[in-house]
Every structure is written in structure tokens, then in C-alpha cells.
Write a protein that holds these residues in place. Structure first.
Motif, mmCIF file in Angstrom:
data_model
loop_
_atom_site.group_PDB
_atom_site.id
_atom_site.type_symbol
_atom_site.label_atom_id
_atom_site.label_comp_id
_atom_site.label_asym_id
_atom_site.label_seq_id
_atom_site.Cartn_x
_atom_site.Cartn_y
_atom_site.Cartn_z
ATOM 1 N N UNK A 1 -4.312 5.433 -6.259
ATOM 2 C CA UNK A 1 -3.801 6.566 -5.490
ATOM 3 C C UNK A 1 -3.881 6.205 -4.011
ATOM 4 N N UNK A 2 -2.726 6.131 -3.355
ATOM 5 C CA UNK A 2 -2.704 5.684 -1.964
ATOM 6 C C UNK A 2 -1.883 6.645 -1.115
ATOM 7 N N UNK A 3 -2.037 6.480 0.194
ATOM 8 C CA UNK A 3 -1.276 7.288 1.148
ATOM 9 C C UNK A 3 -0.820 6.381 2.279
ATOM 10 N N UNK B 1 5.687 -3.029 -1.107
ATOM 11 C CA UNK B 1 4.574 -3.936 -1.400
ATOM 12 C C UNK B 1 3.447 -3.203 -2.118
ATOM 13 N N UNK B 2 3.089 -2.024 -1.616
ATOM 14 C CA UNK B 2 2.020 -1.239 -2.253
ATOM 15 C C UNK B 2 2.413 -0.853 -3.667
ATOM 16 N N UNK B 3 3.657 -0.384 -3.824
ATOM 17 C CA UNK B 3 4.117 0.039 -5.141
ATOM 18 C C UNK B 3 4.088 -1.104 -6.154
ATOM 19 N N UNK B 4 4.324 -2.306 -5.687
ATOM 20 C CA UNK B 4 4.299 -3.471 -6.571
ATOM 21 C C UNK B 4 2.880 -3.883 -6.962
ATOM 22 N N UNK B 5 1.890 -3.391 -6.205
ATOM 23 C CA UNK B 5 0.515 -3.856 -6.410
ATOM 24 C C UNK B 5 -0.432 -2.784 -6.930
ATOM 25 N N UNK B 6 0.112 -1.646 -7.332
ATOM 26 C CA UNK B 6 -0.710 -0.619 -7.978
ATOM 27 C C UNK B 6 -0.192 -0.439 -9.407
ATOM 28 N N UNK B 7 -0.974 0.182 -10.287
ATOM 29 C CA UNK B 7 -0.581 0.286 -11.698
ATOM 30 C C UNK B 7 0.695 1.109 -11.903
ATOM 31 N N UNK B 8 1.226 1.062 -13.120
ATOM 32 C CA UNK B 8 2.447 1.785 -13.453
ATOM 33 C C UNK B 8 2.308 3.282 -13.200
ATOM 34 N N UNK B 9 1.103 3.806 -13.405
ATOM 35 C CA UNK B 9 0.874 5.234 -13.184
ATOM 36 C C UNK B 9 0.267 5.524 -11.816
ATOM 37 N N UNK B 10 0.308 4.540 -10.933
ATOM 38 C CA UNK B 10 -0.192 4.744 -9.583
ATOM 39 C C UNK B 10 0.740 5.637 -8.778
ATOM 40 N N UNK B 11 0.200 6.245 -7.712
ATOM 41 C CA UNK B 11 0.975 7.166 -6.894
ATOM 42 C C UNK B 11 0.751 6.892 -5.411
ATOM 43 N N UNK B 12 1.831 6.985 -4.659
ATOM 44 C CA UNK B 12 1.782 6.799 -3.205
ATOM 45 C C UNK B 12 2.359 8.041 -2.540
ATOM 46 N N UNK B 13 1.582 8.664 -1.681
ATOM 47 C CA UNK B 13 2.103 9.721 -0.815
ATOM 48 C C UNK B 13 2.570 9.050 0.470
ATOM 49 N N UNK B 14 3.880 9.054 0.710
ATOM 50 C CA UNK B 14 4.462 8.334 1.843
ATOM 51 C C UNK B 14 5.071 9.337 2.818
ATOM 52 N N UNK C 1 -8.164 17.285 -3.398
ATOM 53 C CA UNK C 1 -7.668 16.059 -2.760
ATOM 54 C C UNK C 1 -8.771 15.281 -2.043
ATOM 55 N N UNK C 2 -9.884 15.944 -1.758
ATOM 56 C CA UNK C 2 -10.913 15.317 -0.933
ATOM 57 C C UNK C 2 -11.551 14.136 -1.655
ATOM 58 N N UNK C 3 -11.603 13.021 -0.961
ATOM 59 C CA UNK C 3 -12.252 11.829 -1.507
ATOM 60 C C UNK C 3 -11.592 11.265 -2.734
ATOM 61 N N UNK C 4 -10.279 11.425 -2.852
ATOM 62 C CA UNK C 4 -9.598 10.964 -4.065
ATOM 63 C C UNK C 4 -8.661 9.785 -3.834
ATOM 64 N N UNK C 5 -8.363 9.454 -2.585
ATOM 65 C CA UNK C 5 -7.441 8.351 -2.306
ATOM 66 C C UNK C 5 -8.210 7.037 -2.221
ATOM 67 N N UNK C 6 -7.653 6.021 -2.834
ATOM 68 C CA UNK C 6 -8.290 4.697 -2.832
ATOM 69 C C UNK C 6 -7.971 3.916 -1.564
ATOM 70 N N UNK D 1 -9.826 9.810 1.819
ATOM 71 C CA UNK D 1 -10.135 8.532 1.164
ATOM 72 C C UNK D 1 -11.557 8.577 0.604
ATOM 73 N N UNK D 2 -11.733 8.041 -0.563
ATOM 74 C CA UNK D 2 -13.039 8.081 -1.221
ATOM 75 C C UNK D 2 -14.025 7.130 -0.538
ATOM 76 N N UNK D 3 -15.296 7.368 -0.726
ATOM 77 C CA UNK D 3 -16.317 6.419 -0.280
ATOM 78 C C UNK D 3 -16.093 5.112 -1.045
ATOM 79 N N UNK D 4 -16.025 4.020 -0.317
ATOM 80 C CA UNK D 4 -15.687 2.735 -0.913
ATOM 81 C C UNK D 4 -14.214 2.402 -0.807
ATOM 82 N N UNK D 5 -13.393 3.394 -0.409
ATOM 83 C CA UNK D 5 -11.970 3.161 -0.222
ATOM 84 C C UNK D 5 -11.669 2.567 1.137
ATOM 85 N N UNK D 6 -10.416 2.171 1.333
ATOM 86 C CA UNK D 6 -10.024 1.491 2.562
ATOM 87 C C UNK D 6 -8.992 2.285 3.352
ATOM 88 N N UNK D 7 -9.150 2.246 4.671
ATOM 89 C CA UNK D 7 -8.147 2.743 5.605
ATOM 90 C C UNK D 7 -7.722 1.546 6.450
#
Length: 238
Positions: free
Chosen positions: A74-76, A88-101, A145-150, A172-178
């Protein structure tokens, strides 16, 4: 001041201060491994108005590794332009992954949309045509939504980076990247202001403030990498 070599396909100087070295990096390690659809979109973007705003492929290469190491699902993305980093992001996350753009310019997004469709990843993308801050505030109003984005990628108006950060740090979750793009601005952040072209000075000032804010934020670990036009990777720890 020393003369600095002009960059490849850019209005900004090369961070490495050597066009030959920058060219060596992309021709040796980046272009040979760049997926064909990303290559085609990058080449098309170079001829699009303000094409220099497209994500640098060497930055994209690093991002693809980060996404895989993180197992991001789950990305933004704030700032889409023609969609190189989005594809690029869409190609590198799973088939059921989601991007809020989120971007204010749907016309630019639609330049890259045929490549996204051809790659079969359009279903992963929720494109929102809007300024980012109202959308981020709306997301924050929903506790689910809080702390749910990777992973978050930010490549938009530089004077709003700090405002974006204060919102995204809670999404973004703890351990996630910005990941913040263009944080070295072709090296202008270390130039004396009087030596910087007047039109670039507001960006220089904004990014100096951003870099100082991120460097002193105890909620994240950071790495400011001299990749592309500067890439600041923040890992949320609190």
C-alpha cells in the motif's frame, strides 16, 4: 565559481559535477536493466513540456529495490507528472497492491496512462486530480488509514514538502519509508544564493529548509543520497 558541466536533458547542473560520470552510471547500471515500458515512457517524457520534471531513472532503480525489500503493498505518491515513478511502483508491488496517486495535472498523467494500461497495472492505481494537502487531511480524518501505508514517494511542490511530511508521517506505518525527490536540486543547495539563477532561488531556499527539518526529525532515520537530483529516504521509527 568553477564552471559546472551542463547536465543531460536537464535545466539543472549534475549533482556529481561530472556529466561523464553521470552518463557512465546510467549507461552501465541503469539503462540496461530498465524495463522497456519505463524506457519508452522516459523517452516520451523528455520531449514533453517541462520534461526535466520526470523521475530520474537511477532514482527509480533504487526505489524499485526499496519497494521489494519492504514488500510494499500500500503506497502513496504526491506528484505524478507523466507517471514514470508511478508505473515503476506499480510494477514492483503485488497484484493486489494499491497506490494512491495525487497530482493537480491529469493531462500529464494521461501521457503515461497508455504505458500503465499496457503493463496491466492500472487496477493498482487510484489517481486523484487535486492539490495534495486536502486529500491528505481527508485521509487522516479516517482512523483506519493511520499507519497503514508502507511507502510514500514525494516529488511535488518543494515548498510544501514539510507540510506533506507532517501528514504522511501519520499515514505511513512504523518501519515504512517516506522518500523525497530532488532534495539536492542539482547541487544548488550549497551554492551561494547570489550565484543561483533568480528563478531557482525559491526552490533552493525551500529545500534547505526541508533538508534541515528531515535531518532533525526524531521520528525518522534518514539517508540523503546523491542519486538523481538528490533522494532523501526516511524510515519511520516513531
Amino acid at each position: 565559481m568553477e564552471n559546472i558541466e551542463e547536465p543531460m536533458d536537464s535545466n539543472f547542473p549534475v549533482i556529481l559535477q561530472s556529466e561523464k560520470l553521470a552518463k557512465y552510471i546510467v549507461e552501465t547500471a541503469v539503462y540496461p536493466r530498465e524495463p522497456q515500458l519505463l524506457k519508452e515512457l522516459r523517452e516520451l517524457t523528455q520531449n514533453y513540456p517541462r520534461g526535466f520534471m520526470g523521475t530520474n531513472p537511477e532514482s527509480g532503480q533504487l526505489m524499485s529495490i526499496l519497494l521489494k525489500l519492504l514488500n510494499a503493498k500500500k503506497t502513496i505518491e504526491i506528484g505524478v507528472f507523466t507517471g514514470y515513478s508511478l508505473l515503476l511502483t506499480a510494477l514492483n508491488i503485488p497484484l493486489d497492491g494499491k497506490i494512491t496517486a495525487i497530482d493537480i495535472d491529469r493531462k500529464a498523467y494521461e501521457v503515461g496512462l497508455p504505458f500503465i494500461k499496457k503493463a496491466g497495472v492500472e487496477h493498482k492505481i487510484d489517481f486523484i486530480e487535486s492539490p495534495a494537502l486536502p486529500i491528505l487531511d481527508k485521509l487522516l480524518q479516517d482512523p483506519s488509514n493511520l499507519g497503514t501505508y508502507d511507502f510514500a514517494f514525494i516529488d511535488a511542490d518543494k515548498w510544501s514538502y514539510v507540510k506533506y511530511h507532517e501528514r504522511l508521517i501519520n499515514l505511513v506505518k512504523v518501519g515504512g519509508l517516506l522518500v523525497y525527490d530532488d532534495t539536492l536540486l542539482g547541487g544548488f543547495v550549497v551554492w551561494p544564493e547570489q550565484d543561483v539563477e533568480a528563478s531557482h532561488r525559491p526552490y533552493r531556499k525551500a529545500l534547505i529548509e526541508v533538508n534541515d527539518a528531515l535531518a532533525t526529525d526524531p521520528r525518522v532515520e534518514i539517508a540523503l543520497a546523491s542519486v538523481g537530483d538528490g533522494l532523501t529516504i526516511c524510515r519511520r521509527i516513531a
